[in-house]
Design a protein around this motif. Structure first.
Motif, PDB file in Angstrom:
ATOM      1  N   GLU A   1      93.201 -15.027  90.143  1.00 18.11           N
ATOM      2  CA  GLU A   1      93.317 -15.814  91.362  1.00 18.11           C
ATOM      3  C   GLU A   1      93.132 -14.909  92.562  1.00 18.11           C
ATOM      4  N   THR A   2      92.387 -15.396  93.531  1.00 13.72           N
ATOM      5  CA  THR A   2      92.127 -14.648  94.743  1.00 13.72           C
ATOM      6  C   THR A   2      92.428 -15.537  95.938  1.00 13.72           C
ATOM      7  N   ASP A   3      93.142 -14.979  96.906  1.00 19.11           N
ATOM      8  CA  ASP A   3      93.409 -15.692  98.145  1.00 19.11           C
ATOM      9  C   ASP A   3      92.284 -15.378  99.118  1.00 19.11           C
ATOM     10  N   ILE A   4      91.750 -16.414  99.743  1.00 23.25           N
ATOM     11  CA  ILE A   4      90.647 -16.266 100.682  1.00 23.25           C
ATOM     12  C   ILE A   4      91.139 -16.707 102.056  1.00 23.25           C
ATOM     13  N   TYR A   5      90.991 -15.809 103.037  1.00 25.18           N
ATOM     14  CA  TYR A   5      91.426 -16.084 104.400  1.00 25.18           C
ATOM     15  C   TYR A   5      90.181 -16.235 105.273  1.00 25.18           C
ATOM     16  N   THR A   6      90.050 -17.376 105.936  1.00 27.59           N
ATOM     17  CA  THR A   6      88.900 -17.654 106.792  1.00 27.59           C
ATOM     18  C   THR A   6      89.389 -18.061 108.172  1.00 27.59           C
ATOM     19  N   THR A   7      88.467 -18.196 109.096  1.00 23.79           N
ATOM     20  CA  THR A   7      88.835 -18.642 110.438  1.00 23.79           C
ATOM     21  C   THR A   7      89.251 -20.105 110.442  1.00 23.79           C
ATOM     22  N   SER A   8      88.858 -20.853 109.416  1.00 27.89           N
ATOM     23  CA  SER A   8      89.190 -22.283 109.376  1.00 27.89           C
ATOM     24  C   SER A   8      90.338 -22.622 108.423  1.00 27.89           C
ATOM     25  N   GLY A   9      90.887 -21.631 107.738  1.00 25.86           N
ATOM     26  CA  GLY A   9      91.997 -21.898 106.836  1.00 25.86           C
ATOM     27  C   GLY A   9      92.051 -20.917 105.686  1.00 25.86           C
ATOM     28  N   ASN A  10      93.062 -21.085 104.858  1.00 23.91           N
ATOM     29  CA  ASN A  10      93.267 -20.208 103.705  1.00 23.91           C
ATOM     30  C   ASN A  10      93.105 -21.011 102.420  1.00 23.91           C
ATOM     31  N   TYR A  11      92.562 -20.353 101.403  1.00 27.66           N
ATOM     32  CA  TYR A  11      92.264 -21.026 100.144  1.00 27.66           C
ATOM     33  C   TYR A  11      92.617 -20.116  98.989  1.00 27.66           C
ATOM     34  N   GLN A  12      92.752 -20.704  97.823  1.00 26.73           N
ATOM     35  CA  GLN A  12      92.961 -19.919  96.611  1.00 26.73           C
ATOM     36  C   GLN A  12      91.871 -20.298  95.617  1.00 26.73           C
ATOM     37  N   LEU A  13      91.273 -19.278  95.025  1.00 27.93           N
ATOM     38  CA  LEU A  13      90.174 -19.474  94.091  1.00 27.93           C
ATOM     39  C   LEU A  13      90.545 -18.826  92.767  1.00 27.93           C
ATOM     40  N   ARG A  14      90.256 -19.500  91.681  1.00 23.87           N
ATOM     41  CA  ARG A  14      90.551 -18.955  90.353  1.00 23.87           C
ATOM     42  C   ARG A  14      89.378 -18.094  89.893  1.00 23.87           C
ATOM     43  N   LYS A  15      89.326 -16.893  90.453  1.00 21.58           N
ATOM     44  CA  LYS A  15      88.265 -15.951  90.133  1.00 21.58           C
ATOM     45  C   LYS A  15      88.776 -14.544  90.414  1.00 21.58           C
ATOM     46  N   LYS A  16      88.350 -13.601  89.607  1.00 21.83           N
ATOM     47  CA  LYS A  16      88.734 -12.210  89.818  1.00 21.83           C
ATOM     48  C   LYS A  16      88.086 -11.667  91.088  1.00 21.83           C
ATOM     49  N   LEU A  17      88.801 -10.762  91.744  1.00 23.42           N
ATOM     50  CA  LEU A  17      88.281 -10.139  92.949  1.00 23.42           C
ATOM     51  C   LEU A  17      86.997  -9.364  92.656  1.00 23.42           C
ATOM     52  N   SER A  18      86.929  -8.704  91.527  1.00 18.78           N
ATOM     53  CA  SER A  18      85.728  -7.928  91.177  1.00 18.78           C
ATOM     54  C   SER A  18      84.516  -8.841  90.987  1.00 18.78           C
ATOM     55  N   ASP A  19      84.726 -10.042  90.448  1.00 18.86           N
ATOM     56  CA  ASP A  19      83.614 -10.988  90.308  1.00 18.86           C
ATOM     57  C   ASP A  19      83.121 -11.442  91.673  1.00 18.86           C
ATOM     58  N   LEU A  20      84.055 -11.705  92.578  1.00 23.38           N
ATOM     59  CA  LEU A  20      83.674 -12.093  93.938  1.00 23.38           C
ATOM     60  C   LEU A  20      82.977 -10.952  94.664  1.00 23.38           C
ATOM     61  N   GLU A  21      83.445  -9.741  94.422  1.00 22.52           N
ATOM     62  CA  GLU A  21      82.813  -8.574  95.042  1.00 22.52           C
ATOM     63  C   GLU A  21      81.339  -8.493  94.629  1.00 22.52           C
ATOM     64  N   ASN A  22      81.058  -8.720  93.364  1.00 23.76           N
ATOM     65  CA  ASN A  22      79.676  -8.701  92.885  1.00 23.76           C
ATOM     66  C   ASN A  22      78.855  -9.837  93.486  1.00 23.76           C
ATOM     67  N   GLU A  23      79.448 -11.020  93.578  1.00 20.95           N
ATOM     68  CA  GLU A  23      78.744 -12.177  94.135  1.00 20.95           C
ATOM     69  C   GLU A  23      78.461 -12.023  95.625  1.00 20.95           C
ATOM     70  N   LEU A  24      79.330 -11.315  96.325  1.00 24.08           N
ATOM     71  CA  LEU A  24      79.193 -11.173  97.771  1.00 24.08           C
ATOM     72  C   LEU A  24      78.441  -9.909  98.196  1.00 24.08           C
ATOM     73  N   ALA A  25      77.962  -9.144  97.227  1.00 25.84           N
ATOM     74  CA  ALA A  25      77.190  -7.943  97.548  1.00 25.84           C
ATOM     75  C   ALA A  25      75.996  -8.336  98.427  1.00 25.84           C
ATOM     76  N   GLY A  26      75.814  -7.619  99.514  1.00 29.62           N
ATOM     77  CA  GLY A  26      74.714  -7.915 100.431  1.00 29.62           C
ATOM     78  C   GLY A  26      75.082  -8.888 101.546  1.00 29.62           C
ATOM     79  N   TYR A  27      76.353  -9.317 101.581  1.00 26.13           N
ATOM     80  CA  TYR A  27      76.810 -10.256 102.611  1.00 26.13           C
ATOM     81  C   TYR A  27      77.884  -9.648 103.513  1.00 26.13           C
ATOM     82  N   ASN A  28      77.797  -8.351 103.770  1.00 24.56           N
ATOM     83  CA  ASN A  28      78.698  -7.644 104.686  1.00 24.56           C
ATOM     84  C   ASN A  28      80.142  -7.540 104.216  1.00 24.56           C
TER      85      ASN A  28
END
Length: 93
Positions: free
Chosen positions: A12-39
């Motif tokens: 589980e990963t907590d995601i903090y955005t300017t429009s709100g906070n969310y929880q996603l059932r995904k490993k942080l390392s998986d998200l890191e790989n998916e977000l590569a190239g997006y700053n």
């Protein structure tokens, strides 16, 4: 997103955005790989941040100060990579 906080031990990963906070059932390392190239950059074993939302880096305290005022400690093993990437990001802006 501004920052993502999670753990490799749980899926589980907590995601903090300017429009709100969310929880996603995904490993942080998986998200890191998916977000590569997006700053996004890992600054701690449990935290990814988006360069677009960084106000500044405090080298004395080794903290990133986000535009919303939130402070995040940069892990020792991530510090050099963060600083190099942040300088490069700022040059392209």
């Amino acid at each position: 997103p501004l920052r993502l906080v999670g753990s490799e031990m749980c899926k589980e990963t907590d995601i903090y955005t300017t429009s709100g906070n969310y929880q996603l059932r995904k490993k942080l390392s998986d998200l890191e790989n998916e977000l590569a190239g997006y700053n996004f950059i890992r600054v701690h074993k449990s935290c990814l941040i988006n360069y677009m939302h960084v106000r500044r880096f405090d080298a004395v305290s080794s903290e990133v100060i986000m535009k919303d005022g939130f402070r995040i400690k940069v892990g020792r093993s991530y510090k050099d990579t963060f600083k190099k990437g942040f300088v490069q990001y700022r040059r392209t802006m």
